[in-house]
Design a protein around this motif. Sequence first.
Motif, PDB file in Angstrom:
ATOM      1  N   LYS A  71       0.825  -1.216   0.000  1.00 15.03           N
ATOM      2  CA  LYS A  71       0.000   0.000   0.000  1.00 15.03           C
ATOM      3  C   LYS A  71       0.857   1.263   0.000  1.00 15.03           C
ATOM      4  CE  LYS A  71      -4.028  -2.146   2.015  1.00 15.03           C
ATOM      5  NZ  LYS A  71      -4.975  -2.194   3.126  1.00 15.03           N
ATOM      6  N   ASN A  72       2.116   1.151   0.417  1.00 10.76           N
ATOM      7  CA  ASN A  72       3.040   2.297   0.409  1.00 10.76           C
ATOM      8  C   ASN A  72       3.819   2.372  -0.900  1.00 10.76           C
ATOM      9  OD1 ASN A  72       2.262   2.866   3.025  1.00 10.76           O
ATOM     10  ND2 ASN A  72       3.929   1.687   3.924  1.00 10.76           N
ATOM     11  N   ASN A  73       3.361   1.656  -1.930  1.00 12.78           N
ATOM     12  CA  ASN A  73       4.001   1.624  -3.254  1.00 12.78           C
ATOM     13  C   ASN A  73       5.441   1.110  -3.207  1.00 12.78           C
ATOM     14  OD1 ASN A  73       1.704   2.508  -4.644  1.00 12.78           O
ATOM     15  ND2 ASN A  73       2.179   4.622  -4.115  1.00 12.78           N
ATOM     16  N   LYS A  74       5.688   0.169  -2.351  1.00 11.31           N
ATOM     17  CA  LYS A  74       6.990  -0.499  -2.278  1.00 11.31           C
ATOM     18  C   LYS A  74       6.889  -1.834  -3.019  1.00 11.31           C
ATOM     19  CE  LYS A  74       8.772   2.408   0.737  1.00 11.31           C
ATOM     20  NZ  LYS A  74       9.728   3.377   0.380  1.00 11.31           N
ATOM     21  N   LYS A  75       8.018  -2.298  -3.530  1.00 16.60           N
ATOM     22  CA  LYS A  75       8.101  -3.607  -4.149  1.00 16.60           C
ATOM     23  C   LYS A  75       8.938  -4.502  -3.250  1.00 16.60           C
ATOM     24  CE  LYS A  75       7.863  -1.747  -8.802  1.00 16.60           C
ATOM     25  NZ  LYS A  75       8.570  -1.570 -10.075  1.00 16.60           N
ATOM     26  N   VAL A  76       8.411  -5.663  -2.938  1.00 13.49           N
ATOM     27  CA  VAL A  76       9.105  -6.609  -2.064  1.00 13.49           C
ATOM     28  C   VAL A  76       9.280  -7.912  -2.828  1.00 13.49           C
ATOM     29  CG1 VAL A  76       9.013  -7.870   0.118  1.00 13.49           C
ATOM     30  CG2 VAL A  76       8.113  -5.539  -0.011  1.00 13.49           C
ATOM     31  N   CYS A  77      10.513  -8.339  -2.960  1.00 14.63           N
ATOM     32  CA  CYS A  77      10.838  -9.561  -3.691  1.00 14.63           C
ATOM     33  C   CYS A  77      10.855 -10.745  -2.738  1.00 14.63           C
ATOM     34  CB  CYS A  77      12.208  -9.430  -4.351  1.00 14.63           C
ATOM     35  SG  CYS A  77      12.317  -8.048  -5.488  1.00 14.63           S
ATOM     36  N   ALA A  78      10.210 -11.838  -3.172  1.00 13.85           N
ATOM     37  CA  ALA A  78      10.145 -13.026  -2.322  1.00 13.85           C
ATOM     38  C   ALA A  78      10.220 -14.267  -3.199  1.00 13.85           C
ATOM     39  CB  ALA A  78       8.853 -13.019  -1.518  1.00 13.85           C
ATOM     40  N   THR A  79      10.578 -15.359  -2.567  1.00 19.20           N
ATOM     41  CA  THR A  79      10.605 -16.634  -3.274  1.00 19.20           C
ATOM     42  C   THR A  79       9.341 -17.421  -2.948  1.00 19.20           C
ATOM     43  OG1 THR A  79      11.766 -18.720  -3.611  1.00 19.20           O
ATOM     44  CG2 THR A  79      11.991 -17.703  -1.440  1.00 19.20           C
ATOM     45  N   VAL A  80       8.833 -18.124  -3.928  1.00 19.55           N
ATOM     46  CA  VAL A  80       7.621 -18.905  -3.747  1.00 19.55           C
ATOM     47  C   VAL A  80       7.868 -20.106  -2.827  1.00 19.55           C
ATOM     48  CG1 VAL A  80       7.844 -20.450  -5.729  1.00 19.55           C
ATOM     49  CG2 VAL A  80       5.586 -19.689  -5.010  1.00 19.55           C
ATOM     50  N   GLU A  81       9.111 -20.370  -2.518  1.00 19.30           N
ATOM     51  CA  GLU A  81       9.451 -21.484  -1.639  1.00 19.30           C
ATOM     52  C   GLU A  81       9.114 -21.196  -0.168  1.00 19.30           C
ATOM     53  OE1 GLU A  81      10.440 -24.374  -2.952  1.00 19.30           O
ATOM     54  OE2 GLU A  81      10.293 -23.398  -4.905  1.00 19.30           O
ATOM     55  N   ASP A  82       9.027 -19.930   0.218  1.00 18.95           N
ATOM     56  CA  ASP A  82       8.726 -19.585   1.608  1.00 18.95           C
ATOM     57  C   ASP A  82       7.246 -19.816   1.912  1.00 18.95           C
ATOM     58  OD1 ASP A  82      11.330 -18.867   2.105  1.00 18.95           O
ATOM     59  OD2 ASP A  82      10.995 -16.711   1.917  1.00 18.95           O
ATOM     60  N   LYS A  83       6.970 -20.310   3.130  1.00 21.31           N
ATOM     61  CA  LYS A  83       5.585 -20.612   3.518  1.00 21.31           C
ATOM     62  C   LYS A  83       4.705 -19.371   3.539  1.00 21.31           C
ATOM     63  CE  LYS A  83       6.539 -24.716   6.263  1.00 21.31           C
ATOM     64  NZ  LYS A  83       6.459 -25.332   7.587  1.00 21.31           N
ATOM     65  N   TRP A  84       5.251 -18.243   4.017  1.00 20.71           N
ATOM     66  CA  TRP A  84       4.427 -17.037   4.101  1.00 20.71           C
ATOM     67  C   TRP A  84       4.041 -16.535   2.715  1.00 20.71           C
ATOM     68  CZ3 TRP A  84       5.535 -12.218   2.120  1.00 20.71           C
ATOM     69  CH2 TRP A  84       6.860 -11.962   1.749  1.00 20.71           C
ATOM     70  N   VAL A  85       4.904 -16.763   1.721  1.00 16.42           N
ATOM     71  CA  VAL A  85       4.606 -16.357   0.342  1.00 16.42           C
ATOM     72  C   VAL A  85       3.491 -17.230  -0.215  1.00 16.42           C
ATOM     73  CG1 VAL A  85       5.547 -16.104  -1.980  1.00 16.42           C
ATOM     74  CG2 VAL A  85       6.934 -15.475  -0.004  1.00 16.42           C
ATOM     75  N   LYS A  86       3.583 -18.534   0.007  1.00 16.08           N
ATOM     76  CA  LYS A  86       2.531 -19.444  -0.449  1.00 16.08           C
ATOM     77  C   LYS A  86       1.188 -19.084   0.170  1.00 16.08           C
ATOM     78  CE  LYS A  86       5.586 -23.346  -1.307  1.00 16.08           C
ATOM     79  NZ  LYS A  86       5.984 -24.694  -0.916  1.00 16.08           N
ATOM     80  N   ALA A  87       1.191 -18.759   1.457  1.00 19.75           N
ATOM     81  CA  ALA A  87      -0.048 -18.393   2.138  1.00 19.75           C
ATOM     82  C   ALA A  87      -0.611 -17.083   1.587  1.00 19.75           C
ATOM     83  CB  ALA A  87       0.194 -18.281   3.646  1.00 19.75           C
TER      84      ALA A  87
END
Length: 123
Positions: A71-87
């Motif tokens: 919502k603050n117009n930031k981009k956050v890079c993550a891997t799909v391997e992390d549980k929080w990303v899958k959720a």
Amino acid sequence: MRFIMSLVSITLISTILLSLFPHTPAAYGPLNYACCVKYTRNPLPFGVIKGFIEQSSREVCRIDAIIFFTKNNKKVCATVEDKWVKAALAHLRSKITKLTDKRSQPLTTNELKNTNPRTTNSP
């Protein structure tokens, strides 16, 4: 001799003109596109995520990643391997499914009467 001078002049002018035109950005991807080069391991609260895109290593960038937009117009890079990303992805996809299901349902007769601007309830 005159022919060679003309050829050199044409070559020189052509080189100068071609160097003035920018390279086509479509060949390299959008100019404002920044690739993820590493992942964050800190989970984002779901309430700050407003969307995401997938980055593929088979296109412009070197790694596969999920790019979350906050919502603050930031981009956050993550891997799909992390549980929080899958959720987070599952939650976002379920919201999208609910929205598309709502749009595909036909309106009832009462809803149609309420949405028609020409209908007036005059006594």
